[in-house]
Scaffold this motif. Structure first.
Motif, mmCIF file in Angstrom:
data_model
loop_
_atom_site.group_PDB
_atom_site.id
_atom_site.type_symbol
_atom_site.label_atom_id
_atom_site.label_comp_id
_atom_site.label_asym_id
_atom_site.label_seq_id
_atom_site.Cartn_x
_atom_site.Cartn_y
_atom_site.Cartn_z
ATOM 1 N N LYS A 171 0.847 -1.199 0.000
ATOM 2 C CA LYS A 171 0.000 0.000 0.000
ATOM 3 C C LYS A 171 0.879 1.245 0.000
ATOM 4 C CE LYS A 171 -3.240 2.538 2.932
ATOM 5 N NZ LYS A 171 -3.923 2.584 4.231
ATOM 6 N N LYS A 172 1.938 1.218 0.812
ATOM 7 C CA LYS A 172 2.852 2.353 0.862
ATOM 8 C C LYS A 172 3.627 2.490 -0.451
ATOM 9 C CE LYS A 172 5.170 5.754 2.527
ATOM 10 N NZ LYS A 172 4.532 7.070 2.669
ATOM 11 N N LEU A 173 4.057 1.366 -1.007
ATOM 12 C CA LEU A 173 4.785 1.389 -2.283
ATOM 13 C C LEU A 173 3.902 1.983 -3.380
ATOM 14 C CD1 LEU A 173 7.373 0.533 -3.819
ATOM 15 C CD2 LEU A 173 6.289 -1.671 -4.233
ATOM 16 N N TYR A 174 2.636 1.608 -3.357
ATOM 17 C CA TYR A 174 1.663 2.120 -4.342
ATOM 18 C C TYR A 174 1.498 3.632 -4.194
ATOM 19 C CZ TYR A 174 -2.861 2.521 -6.796
ATOM 20 O OH TYR A 174 -3.877 2.873 -7.657
ATOM 21 N N SER A 175 1.504 4.112 -2.944
ATOM 22 C CA SER A 175 1.323 5.549 -2.715
ATOM 23 C C SER A 175 2.515 6.370 -3.180
ATOM 24 C CB SER A 175 1.070 5.814 -1.222
ATOM 25 O OG SER A 175 2.252 5.585 -0.470
ATOM 26 N N LEU A 176 3.659 5.697 -3.375
ATOM 27 C CA LEU A 176 4.854 6.420 -3.857
ATOM 28 C C LEU A 176 4.784 6.733 -5.350
ATOM 29 C CD1 LEU A 176 7.774 4.553 -2.021
ATOM 30 C CD2 LEU A 176 6.685 6.698 -1.397
ATOM 31 N N LEU A 177 3.825 6.106 -6.049
ATOM 32 C CA LEU A 177 3.719 6.328 -7.490
ATOM 33 C C LEU A 177 3.033 7.662 -7.745
ATOM 34 C CD1 LEU A 177 2.608 2.760 -8.672
ATOM 35 C CD2 LEU A 177 4.904 3.698 -8.544
ATOM 36 N N ASP A 178 3.819 8.666 -8.024
ATOM 37 C CA ASP A 178 3.285 9.983 -8.389
ATOM 38 C C ASP A 178 4.090 10.500 -9.583
ATOM 39 O OD1 ASP A 178 5.699 11.132 -7.494
ATOM 40 O OD2 ASP A 178 4.921 11.407 -5.474
ATOM 41 N N PRO A 179 3.692 11.624 -10.194
ATOM 42 C CA PRO A 179 4.383 12.082 -11.419
ATOM 43 C C PRO A 179 5.897 12.236 -11.281
ATOM 44 C CG PRO A 179 2.351 13.306 -11.102
ATOM 45 C CD PRO A 179 2.521 12.462 -9.877
ATOM 46 N N SER A 180 6.378 12.473 -10.054
ATOM 47 C CA SER A 180 7.814 12.738 -9.880
ATOM 48 C C SER A 180 8.682 11.500 -10.115
ATOM 49 C CB SER A 180 8.084 13.279 -8.476
ATOM 50 O OG SER A 180 7.854 12.276 -7.497
ATOM 51 N N ILE A 181 8.109 10.299 -10.014
ATOM 52 C CA ILE A 181 8.954 9.094 -10.124
ATOM 53 C C ILE A 181 9.611 8.967 -11.490
ATOM 54 C CG2 ILE A 181 7.728 7.743 -8.385
ATOM 55 C CD1 ILE A 181 6.433 6.252 -10.782
ATOM 56 N N TYR A 182 9.036 9.608 -12.500
ATOM 57 C CA TYR A 182 9.640 9.550 -13.835
ATOM 58 C C TYR A 182 10.700 10.628 -14.035
ATOM 59 C CZ TYR A 182 5.884 6.350 -15.216
ATOM 60 O OH TYR A 182 5.038 5.272 -15.317
ATOM 61 N N HIS A 183 10.886 11.478 -13.031
ATOM 62 C CA HIS A 183 11.805 12.613 -13.190
ATOM 63 C C HIS A 183 12.944 12.628 -12.170
ATOM 64 C CE1 HIS A 183 8.961 14.513 -16.025
ATOM 65 N NE2 HIS A 183 8.025 14.041 -15.210
#
Length: 511
Positions: free
Chosen positions: A323-335
């Motif tokens: 659940k926490k790992l999923y919450s880390l997926l935001d637009p910044s992860i690609y940058h």
């Protein structure tokens, strides 16, 4: 030059005859004077180094518990002992002055003071001022080394340059061991007074000192010591286990206090390589990693590495990890610059075939939605990443083959804002985002996205070479492409403006 000559004369007089012992004050006064010129202070430090270095080698300093100066003069001591006690007090005065000079404004003075003190550490280790009362007594000058460590860790200034100069001494196994002990003690004394308030300069100085520590892997690697006592093999300083215990205690004492954000990142970057492998009980790091993982952003991404080691190698159970790992997926992860590390670890965490389909589908769907605004270099990595998830979890392929599924975002049942993967309704959705990427402006991205129109092979794509792909590499690849000449049919230009019936063509030519 006159001052240097005077100091040389004082040095020669003190070493030449004990009757001239009082001339040592001429040297110490110059060392302690705050308003002296930098060159004079340096000269005084060099003179002290030669003077007390010689006295240590000649065994002319009192050995054992040092009596008070006044008591020794009035007490029942021989003339020899009185001289040695008096001179030992002058040596302590010198050490105190040099410790203060480690906070001097000029780096050369700091460096000279550091090197002089470390020379004294080495000489005291060879010619101990500690009286050996029993066989297991340790004669290493720990108190003197602690003075050095305290000088390397000021509260309100950056001492990284001086610390880098000190690192050459950390190659000695015994020095490293006692520095670790001294740092642990220093952290306890300083941070206890701050009431959990971060001290950016101090904590950065501590990190600069302890982060380059190169711990031995095996006891047989511990061969470089500044000095070895007769009973060396029986002492803790010669045991790898004792080194690991001290190392572990030092890091735990440092990390239990609140750190500045930038320092969190620096610690987490080296945690899996330089800290966890040398701890007796790596699971003691769980509190620090849990706090870091809960901070969010890049710090949470970096904490994944340490958690991965604890989960896979030490059987750590972490509730709601996915659940926490999923919450880390935001637009910044690609940058973010830690993108490669994050996707490498995410690939490992999602590699188990026992994960429920709804969970994997939620990851696929969120990665696909975020891909709509991702740069081409990230898309060329994440599309094969998603394809690998489909290969491992065939139950998720309904996302690709759903003829009556939503055609656009407005009809999509997937709830992007939902924090729980189980309630995001990802399995009811479809991957219209990947279909949209088939019309991407970058031909390589469009080609990669089109692979989902075909049946996927069973062999997974190797994404290791794509994790660190950069925009520069993509551009460089395009520039180096060889253009193919395409035959074109065109009407040859006539006249000045090129029109067939142009009046200018009758009067002007292009020759």
């Amino acid at each position: 030059m006159a001052r240097a000559a005077a100091l040389a004369s004082s040095l020669e007089a003190v070493l030449g005859s004990r009757s001239n012992a009082n001339r040592v004050f001429e040297i110490l006064e110059l060392l302690a004077e705050e308003e002296e010129e930098e060159e004079d202070v340096l000269c005084a430090a060099r003179t002290c180094s030669r003077l007390f270095g010689a006295l240590l080698e000649r065994r002319e300093l009192f050995v054992g518990q040092l009596p008070a100066e006044e008591a020794s003069l009035a007490g029942n001591y021989s003339a020899e002992d009185k001289y040695k006690i008096w001179m030992r007090h002058r040596y302590n005065d010198c050490v105190g002055c040099l410790a203060e000079l480690m906070g001097h404004g000029a780096f050369q003075v700091k460096e000279s003071s550091l090197c002089t003190l470390m020379k004294f550490v080495e000489l005291e280790a060879r010619y101990p001022l500690i009286k050996v009362e029993w066989k297991g007594s340790l004669t290493f000058p720990r108190e003197l080394l602690k003075v050095v460590v305290d000088g390397l860790l000021p509260l309100n200034e950056d001492a990284s340059l001086l610390i880098s100069r000190f690192q050459e001494y950390m190659e000695y196994d015994d020095v490293r061991y006692f520095v670790i002990k001294a740092v642990t003690e220093n952290i306890g004394q300083v941070m206890q007074k701050t009431k959990e308030r971060p001290l950016p300069f101090y904590q950065q100085n501590v990190f600069s000192l302890i982060s380059p520590i190169n711990m031995p892997n095996k006891e047989c690697d511990m061969v470089k010591f500044m000095v070895k006592q007769d009973n060396w093999e029986e002492l803790k300083v010669s045991k790898l286990q004792a080194h690991k215990q001290a190392f572990e205690k030092m890091w735990l004492s440092f990390l239990k206090h609140k750190l500045p954000t930038g320092l969190y990142k620096k610690v987490l970057v080296i945690l899996h390589d330089s800290i966890l492998p040398y701890m007796n009980e790596p699971t003691l790091m769980i509190d620090f990693l849990t706090v870091a993982y809960g901070i969010g952003g890049a710090i949470s991404l970096l904490a994944l590495n340490g958690l991965f080691i604890l989960i896979h190698q030490h059987n750590l159970e972490y509730p709601d990890f996915y659940k926490k790992l999923y919450s880390l997926l935001d637009p910044s992860i690609y940058h973010v610059k830690y993108r490669a590390r994050f996707f490498h670890l995410a690939d490992l965490f999602l590699s188990s075939s026992h994960l429920p389909a709804y969970l994997v589908a939620a990851f696929i769907k969120r990665l696909s939605r975020l891909a709509l605004t991702a740069p081409p270099e990230a898309l060329l990595m994440v599309i094969p990443f998603i394809c690998n998830l489909f290969r491992r979890h065939p139950a998720c392929r309904v996302l690709v083959h759903r003829p009556n599924g939503p055609e656009g975002m407005s009809e999509d049942p997937y709830i992007m804002e939902e924090e729980k993967p189980s309630e995001s309704r990802a399995l009811e959705s479809s991957l219209w985002e990947i279909q949209s990427l088939q019309n991407h402006y970058h031909p390589d991205v469009a080609k990669a996205a089109a692979i989902l129109n075909q049946s996927l092979s069973e062999i997974e794509d190797d994404i290791s070479g794509l994790l660190e792909l950069s925009a520069y590499e993509l551009f460089d690849k395009e520039v180096k492409k060889k253009a193919i000449d395409v035959p074109l049919e065109f009407e040859q230009v006539r006249g000045l403006f090129g029109k067939k019936n142009d009046i200018f063509a009758e009067h002007f030519t292009l020759d």
